[in-house]
Structures are given as C-alpha cells and as structure tokens.
Enzyme design. Structure first.
Site, PDB file in Angstrom:
ATOM      1  N   ASP A  53       7.777 -12.756  -5.738  1.00 50.25           N
ATOM      2  CA  ASP A  53       7.035 -12.390  -5.809  1.00 50.25           C
ATOM      3  C   ASP A  53       7.080 -11.700  -7.365  1.00 50.25           C
ATOM      4  O   ASP A  53       5.407 -12.023  -8.338  1.00 50.25           O
ATOM      5  CB  ASP A  53       6.694 -11.032  -4.652  1.00 50.25           C
ATOM      6  CG  ASP A  53       6.571 -11.448  -3.501  1.00 50.25           C
ATOM      7  OD1 ASP A  53       5.224 -12.549  -3.260  1.00 50.25           O
ATOM      8  OD2 ASP A  53       7.074 -10.918  -2.776  1.00 50.25           O
ATOM      9  N   ASP A 153       4.154  13.373  -7.992  1.00 53.76           N
ATOM     10  CA  ASP A 153       5.087  11.906  -8.880  1.00 53.76           C
ATOM     11  C   ASP A 153       4.437  11.016  -9.553  1.00 53.76           C
ATOM     12  O   ASP A 153       4.720  10.990 -10.633  1.00 53.76           O
ATOM     13  CB  ASP A 153       5.774  12.314  -8.253  1.00 53.76           C
ATOM     14  CG  ASP A 153       7.025  12.380  -7.712  1.00 53.76           C
ATOM     15  OD1 ASP A 153       7.476  13.876  -8.253  1.00 53.76           O
ATOM     16  OD2 ASP A 153       7.827  12.079  -7.294  1.00 53.76           O
ATOM     17  N   THR A 164       0.348  -3.891   0.165  1.00 58.00           N
ATOM     18  CA  THR A 164       1.776  -4.234   0.895  1.00 58.00           C
ATOM     19  C   THR A 164       2.999  -3.603   0.249  1.00 58.00           C
ATOM     20  O   THR A 164       3.837  -3.870   0.867  1.00 58.00           O
ATOM     21  CB  THR A 164       1.619  -5.377   1.877  1.00 58.00           C
ATOM     22  OG1 THR A 164       1.733  -6.791   1.000  1.00 58.00           O
ATOM     23  CG2 THR A 164       0.446  -5.245   2.780  1.00 58.00           C
ATOM     24  N   ALA A 165       2.398  -3.490  -1.422  1.00 60.09           N
ATOM     25  CA  ALA A 165       3.421  -3.699  -2.072  1.00 60.09           C
ATOM     26  C   ALA A 165       3.833  -1.866  -2.110  1.00 60.09           C
ATOM     27  O   ALA A 165       3.706  -1.298  -1.435  1.00 60.09           O
ATOM     28  CB  ALA A 165       3.227  -3.807  -3.211  1.00 60.09           C
ATOM     29  N   TYR A 166       3.375  -1.584  -3.376  1.00 62.25           N
ATOM     30  CA  TYR A 166       3.568  -0.599  -4.447  1.00 62.25           C
ATOM     31  C   TYR A 166       3.192   0.619  -3.427  1.00 62.25           C
ATOM     32  O   TYR A 166       3.294   1.956  -2.758  1.00 62.25           O
ATOM     33  CB  TYR A 166       4.192   0.409  -5.249  1.00 62.25           C
ATOM     34  CG  TYR A 166       4.543   1.170  -5.556  1.00 62.25           C
ATOM     35  CD1 TYR A 166       5.188   1.838  -5.246  1.00 62.25           C
ATOM     36  CD2 TYR A 166       4.090   1.728  -7.326  1.00 62.25           C
ATOM     37  CE1 TYR A 166       5.792   3.188  -5.508  1.00 62.25           C
ATOM     38  CE2 TYR A 166       4.869   2.664  -7.993  1.00 62.25           C
ATOM     39  CZ  TYR A 166       5.668   3.495  -6.839  1.00 62.25           C
ATOM     40  OH  TYR A 166       5.801   4.925  -7.087  1.00 62.25           O
ATOM     41  N   ASN A 167       1.954   0.597  -2.969  1.00 61.40           N
ATOM     42  CA  ASN A 167       0.681   1.402  -2.142  1.00 61.40           C
ATOM     43  C   ASN A 167       1.882   1.810  -0.924  1.00 61.40           C
ATOM     44  O   ASN A 167       1.670   2.572  -0.076  1.00 61.40           O
ATOM     45  CB  ASN A 167      -0.435   0.618  -1.967  1.00 61.40           C
ATOM     46  CG  ASN A 167      -1.246   1.460  -1.120  1.00 61.40           C
ATOM     47  OD1 ASN A 167      -1.721   2.600  -1.488  1.00 61.40           O
ATOM     48  ND2 ASN A 167      -1.479   0.735  -0.236  1.00 61.40           N
ATOM     49  N   LEU A 168       2.110   0.370  -0.300  1.00 60.69           N
ATOM     50  CA  LEU A 168       3.207   0.515   1.326  1.00 60.69           C
ATOM     51  C   LEU A 168       4.134   1.507   1.081  1.00 60.69           C
ATOM     52  O   LEU A 168       4.258   2.969   2.494  1.00 60.69           O
ATOM     53  CB  LEU A 168       2.762  -0.335   2.031  1.00 60.69           C
ATOM     54  CG  LEU A 168       2.994  -0.524   3.363  1.00 60.69           C
ATOM     55  CD1 LEU A 168       2.503   0.456   4.304  1.00 60.69           C
ATOM     56  CD2 LEU A 168       3.776  -1.851   4.223  1.00 60.69           C
ATOM     57  N   SER A 169       4.989   1.412   0.201  1.00 64.08           N
ATOM     58  CA  SER A 169       6.022   2.202   0.031  1.00 64.08           C
ATOM     59  C   SER A 169       5.668   3.620   0.065  1.00 64.08           C
ATOM     60  O   SER A 169       6.142   4.594   0.055  1.00 64.08           O
ATOM     61  CB  SER A 169       7.091   1.882  -1.317  1.00 64.08           C
ATOM     62  OG  SER A 169       7.374   0.810  -0.664  1.00 64.08           O
TER      63      SER A 169
END
Length: 264
Positions: A53, A153, A164-169
C-alpha cells in the site's frame, strides 16, 4: 468519490510496470516483463504497480500529474488498496478492471517562519506533536471556530479511501466511498477528553491553528510529505486532481471498505 465503473477502454498494450525495491516485487517485475511487453513510462496509458500500500501511494502521487489509472498488485503486507498478484491473464485483468475515482485532500501548511507548503494527500492529512508536550490546536470549519482549544497528540482529516488506515487506528469511523463526508479525528485527545471527532461535508474547509507553535511544536503530514513546525494548516478536497484506481471486479474498493466494518 465516484461509483466504481468498468474500465473497458483501457489498452493493456499501453501498460507500464513499476515495482518496489523488495525482493518479491523485483522478482514479480522480472516475471511480468518476460511475459508481456511493457511500454516506457512516458508512453504509458495505465500503470501496474507492484508492491504494498505504501508503494502504491507513492505511485499514485508520482503519476497524478498525468492522470494515469493505476492497477496495484499486492507484494507487500496488507495490500488493502491492491489486487491479488498473479502473473497469468494480466491483459484480461486490465480490460475487466473496475475504475474508482478518488479525490485527494489539498494541504496548505504555513510554518512558524512563514514558509507556505502545499501538498496532496490520498489517505489523510495529520497534525502531530513534535515534543513531549501535548499539541494545542484551535479548529475552524468553514471559518467558524468549532473547538478551542484541543489538547492532544494530534488530529487528522481522512478521506473515505484513507478512513481504514491511520484514521481507524485513531478510533475514527470507516467511511463508505460514496458517503460524501470527511472524517475529522483526534489523536489521543486530552481536553476535551471525550471528544471523538466529527463527520464533515466533503466540501468543508478545515483549518487548524497551532496555539503555541514554539513551546508546543507540531508537524503536518500529507500522506508521506511532512512539514515541521507549522503554525496554521488548512485542508480541503482537491476536486481538480482526481485519481483513478483499478480493481478486480469482485474486490473493488467500495466492497472492501464495506466488508472492513464487519471484521471482528
């Protein structure tokens, strides 16, 4: 974001290959180059990207000025934006591929020293603290102050493709491709502690003001383009810079994002 459409007008004979520097991607590049007849990059009408990705994001940015569609084949770890790698039948895969048009975000970052940096983001624009001290941010939406201050932070604005990437984390929502919204998500919020973010119209202009840029320095990142020591960052959709991703019909991005919401 557009609905997926068939890309039958693609000419597989005008495909060029690019690959990550990993052993697996380079081996796949050699295999495909032996089986097919890739054209030089400056003659290409479609790009086949071999890697993960992260490599695909780099490829999308690289070929964005030429508006070339990109068909990714997974030779990385997750491969959420990729298709399964297979050497056989690539011509047919390209002819039958489903096209999804993505709209990236445009970040305009002003540093504490007055420099202006503009960059595009396919997944998200994120603001992150640079030191041990929490960031202090004022957030405006379409010129109206909505949060003052947010101690955290960091914070990010994600597209549906990047939700579904950093946002989901960061515990942000997964967004369907045709939802017509962006996700504004805090990263480890301290005050207000219970604020979990907002869904905003895709046409919204989001402005972040760093309230103590020297005492509490913050960096801004558009995908992988980082700007250090920012004072003010605005984020809007870049409707003039559409990106086309190609998928196998049974595994297009809209279906993957929908499926992701039901994973345990």
């Amino acid at each position: 974001m557009s609905k997926p459409t068939l890309s039958s007008s693609l000419n597989p004979e005008k495909a060029a290959f690019v690959a990550a520097r990993t052993v697996a991607a380079q081996r796949a590049l050699a295999e495909l180059s032996d089986r097919y007849s890739p054209v030089p990059l400056d003659e290409a009408e479609v790009i086949v990207a071999l890697g993960g990705d992260g490599f695909l994001l780099h490829a999308l940015h690289r070929f964005l000025p030429r508006r070339l569609p990109v068909f990714g084949m997974n030779l990385g770890t997750v491969g959420f934006l990729m298709n399964e790698y297979r050497a056989e039948g690539l011509d047919d895969c390209l002819r039958q591929a489903v096209a999804m048009t993505l709209t990236p975000l445009r970040m305009r970052a002003e540093t504490a020293e007055g420099e202006i940096v503009i960059a595009l983001a396919i997944n998200e624009v994120s603001l992150l603290r640079e030191s041990r001290q929490a960031a202090s941010l004022r957030i405006k939406v379409d010129g109206v102050v909505r949060l003052d201050p947010l101690a955290c932070d960091g914070a990010l604005v994600a597209t549906p493709a990047g939700s579904t990437a950093y946002n989901l984390s960061a515990h942000g929502p997964i967004l369907p491709m045709d939802a017509g919204v962006l996700a504004l998500t805090p990263v480890s919020p301290f005050r207000p502690r219970r604020w979990r973010g907002a869904l905003l119209p895709r046409a919204a202009c989001i402005e972040f003001e760093v309230l103590e840029p020297y005492k509490r320095p913050v960096s801004a990142v558009a995908d992988f383009h980082e700007v250090r020591d920012v004072r003010r960052v605005t984020v809007q959709e870049a409707a003039d810079s559409p990106i086309t991703l190609l998928f196998d019909p049974e595994h297009h991005l809209e279906e993957r994002i929908l499926r992701e919401q039901f994973l345990a």
